[in-house]
Design a protein around this motif. Sequence first.
Motif, short mmCIF file in Angstrom:
data_model
loop_
_atom_site.label_atom_id
_atom_site.label_comp_id
_atom_site.label_asym_id
_atom_site.label_seq_id
_atom_site.Cartn_x
_atom_site.Cartn_y
_atom_site.Cartn_z
N UNK A 191 -62.38 13.23 3.75
CA UNK A 191 -63.04 12.41 3.78
C UNK A 191 -62.50 11.66 2.34
N UNK A 192 -62.69 9.92 2.85
CA UNK A 192 -62.28 8.62 2.03
C UNK A 192 -62.65 9.70 0.49
N UNK A 195 -65.75 8.69 -1.90
CA UNK A 195 -67.18 9.59 -0.92
C UNK A 195 -66.64 10.78 -1.52
N UNK A 196 -65.96 11.27 -1.78
CA UNK A 196 -65.09 12.71 -2.31
C UNK A 196 -66.76 12.94 -3.86
N UNK A 197 -66.11 12.12 -3.87
CA UNK A 197 -66.11 11.74 -5.79
C UNK A 197 -67.47 11.86 -6.26
N UNK A 213 -58.55 13.36 -1.56
CA UNK A 213 -58.48 13.05 -3.21
C UNK A 213 -58.89 14.10 -4.07
N UNK A 214 -58.55 13.53 -5.21
CA UNK A 214 -58.08 14.40 -6.56
C UNK A 214 -59.99 14.59 -7.51
N UNK A 236 -50.08 12.43 5.27
CA UNK A 236 -50.10 12.43 4.48
C UNK A 236 -50.76 13.24 3.12
N UNK A 237 -52.24 13.65 3.14
CA UNK A 237 -52.52 14.84 2.21
C UNK A 237 -51.34 15.76 1.47
N UNK A 238 -50.64 16.25 2.63
CA UNK A 238 -49.62 17.67 2.47
C UNK A 238 -48.72 16.89 1.69
N UNK A 239 -49.28 17.93 0.65
CA UNK A 239 -47.34 17.73 -0.69
C UNK A 239 -46.42 19.71 -0.19
#
Length: 271
Positions: A191-192, A195-197, A213-214, A236-239
Amino acid sequence: MSAAADIKRITTATLQKLKNSGQKISMLTAYDFSFARLIDASGIDVILVGDSASNVMAGHETTLPITLDQMIYHASSVVRGAKRCLVVVDLPFGAYQSNSDIALASAIRIMKETGAHAIKLEGGEEIIDSVKRIISAGIPVMGHLGLTPQSIYKFGSYNVRAKEEAEANKLKSDALILQEAGCFSLVLEKIPAALAKVVSQSLHIPTIGIGAGPHCDGQVLVMHDMLGINTEFRPRFLRQYLNLYEQVTGAVKQYIDDVKKGGFPSESESY
């Protein structure tokens, strides 16, 4: 006193203390004894026995085919390897959606037959009766909102969820409903970040993000993705912290070469 006796088990209360003190929560998936033991020894807070086993262990396209019996097998293996961390198990598709009686029976089976510490369900208001029944039986529940892979055919894609106002508002409402029902934590998937924040700040229970997100209170990744075992999945979110695909195939190729050329076993490796 043995070293094992000195290990203090992480609980749902531990996760709440981490959120309250502003410390982040670390979570990874695992599906077998050996990797669970490695991840647990590394100091992870939570192991999720994810229904992603359907993809990374069984090779299915989605999480839908995995059964309750198969989840119990994987979870039992993980619990035997995890001496410190909290172990959460996904209720698989079909094990809770139809009615709360089936949901409770499924959750009880997981807890009794695996020794795990909590279960996770996907969805909000539409499954709240099942959530309440399970929690009323004394079983800790982790919620899961945003991209819920068990509903992939409903969504039609793995794209980011809740970008539109209506869906974002429903997610915020569902998060509060799940918290009110007694969930100890909540996964927010794809999710954006903004929004998660907002959701994380609105809840007193911890949020665990994946592609969110962080600003969540913790993060979770699929072990096979993070270690580079699965090379096809690169969102994109995978490190990716390792490339085990290259390392393992390289070692196997070296073994094949040694065997073919007669270099293995040597005299020192023979009886």
